[in-house]
Design a protein around this motif. Structure first.
Motif, PDB file in Angstrom:
ATOM      1  N   LEU A  88      18.872 -14.783 -25.695  1.00 51.69           N
ATOM      2  CA  LEU A  88      19.590 -14.044 -24.646  1.00 51.69           C
ATOM      3  C   LEU A  88      20.001 -12.649 -25.109  1.00 51.69           C
ATOM      4  O   LEU A  88      19.921 -11.687 -24.332  1.00 51.69           O
ATOM      5  N   LEU A  89      20.415 -12.529 -26.355  1.00 52.57           N
ATOM      6  CA  LEU A  89      20.756 -11.196 -26.877  1.00 52.57           C
ATOM      7  C   LEU A  89      19.523 -10.300 -26.965  1.00 52.57           C
ATOM      8  O   LEU A  89      19.602  -9.098 -26.687  1.00 52.57           O
ATOM      9  N   GLY A  90      18.389 -10.879 -27.310  1.00 45.93           N
ATOM     10  CA  GLY A  90      17.141 -10.116 -27.334  1.00 45.93           C
ATOM     11  C   GLY A  90      16.767  -9.614 -25.946  1.00 45.93           C
ATOM     12  O   GLY A  90      16.348  -8.463 -25.771  1.00 45.93           O
ATOM     13  N   LEU A  91      16.923 -10.460 -24.944  1.00 45.26           N
ATOM     14  CA  LEU A  91      16.655 -10.045 -23.563  1.00 45.26           C
ATOM     15  C   LEU A  91      17.629  -8.964 -23.104  1.00 45.26           C
ATOM     16  O   LEU A  91      17.234  -8.007 -22.426  1.00 45.26           O
ATOM     17  N   LEU A  92      18.896  -9.097 -23.485  1.00 47.93           N
ATOM     18  CA  LEU A  92      19.879  -8.077 -23.136  1.00 47.93           C
ATOM     19  C   LEU A  92      19.509  -6.737 -23.778  1.00 47.93           C
ATOM     20  O   LEU A  92      19.564  -5.687 -23.126  1.00 47.93           O
ATOM     21  N   GLY A  93      19.119  -6.763 -25.044  1.00 50.07           N
ATOM     22  CA  GLY A  93      18.713  -5.538 -25.725  1.00 50.07           C
ATOM     23  C   GLY A  93      17.528  -4.880 -25.045  1.00 50.07           C
ATOM     24  O   GLY A  93      17.503  -3.668 -24.831  1.00 50.07           O
ATOM     25  N   PHE A 109      19.970  -6.127 -30.032  1.00 49.45           N
ATOM     26  CA  PHE A 109      18.795  -6.514 -30.815  1.00 49.45           C
ATOM     27  C   PHE A 109      19.192  -6.946 -32.225  1.00 49.45           C
ATOM     28  O   PHE A 109      18.679  -7.942 -32.736  1.00 49.45           O
ATOM     29  N   LEU A 110      20.092  -6.205 -32.863  1.00 44.11           N
ATOM     30  CA  LEU A 110      20.506  -6.568 -34.216  1.00 44.11           C
ATOM     31  C   LEU A 110      21.178  -7.938 -34.230  1.00 44.11           C
ATOM     32  O   LEU A 110      20.885  -8.776 -35.094  1.00 44.11           O
ATOM     33  N   ALA A 111      22.062  -8.185 -33.261  1.00 41.42           N
ATOM     34  CA  ALA A 111      22.718  -9.494 -33.176  1.00 41.42           C
ATOM     35  C   ALA A 111      21.682 -10.591 -32.929  1.00 41.42           C
ATOM     36  O   ALA A 111      21.760 -11.677 -33.525  1.00 41.42           O
TER      37      ALA A 111
END
Length: 82
Positions: A11-16, A34-36
């Motif tokens: 989900l964090l990758g999609l948000l980035g 992306f880093l997270a």
């Protein structure tokens, strides 16, 4: 915990990706997401013992750090060699 890392990283990758795709003043914060995501997926890869995925995520972490630096969100100086 493994499931949390997997879904959190995804989900964090999609948000980035979404933030970068907006090409707005908020886009640079996509690098933080992306880093997270990379860190979560590194932990996930270690947890499931998938070292190809681990190598990929380490590489993506390096590109995220570069993105943070280029976006002005990470300040460090390279050491100059003589």
């Amino acid at each position: 915990m493994i499931t949390l890392l997997e879904w959190g990283g995804s989900l964090l990758g999609l948000l980035g990706a979404f933030l970068l795709a907006t090409h707005s003043r908020l886009s640079k914060y996509g690098w933080i997401a992306f880093l997270a995501a990379n860190l979560a997926m590194v932990a996930f890869a270690i947890g499931i013992e998938r070292y190809g995925l681990l190598v990929q995520q380490i590489g993506f972490t390096a590109t995220s750090v570069l993105g943070l630096r280029r976006a002005g969100l990470l300040f460090f100086r390279a050491v100059k060699q003589r």
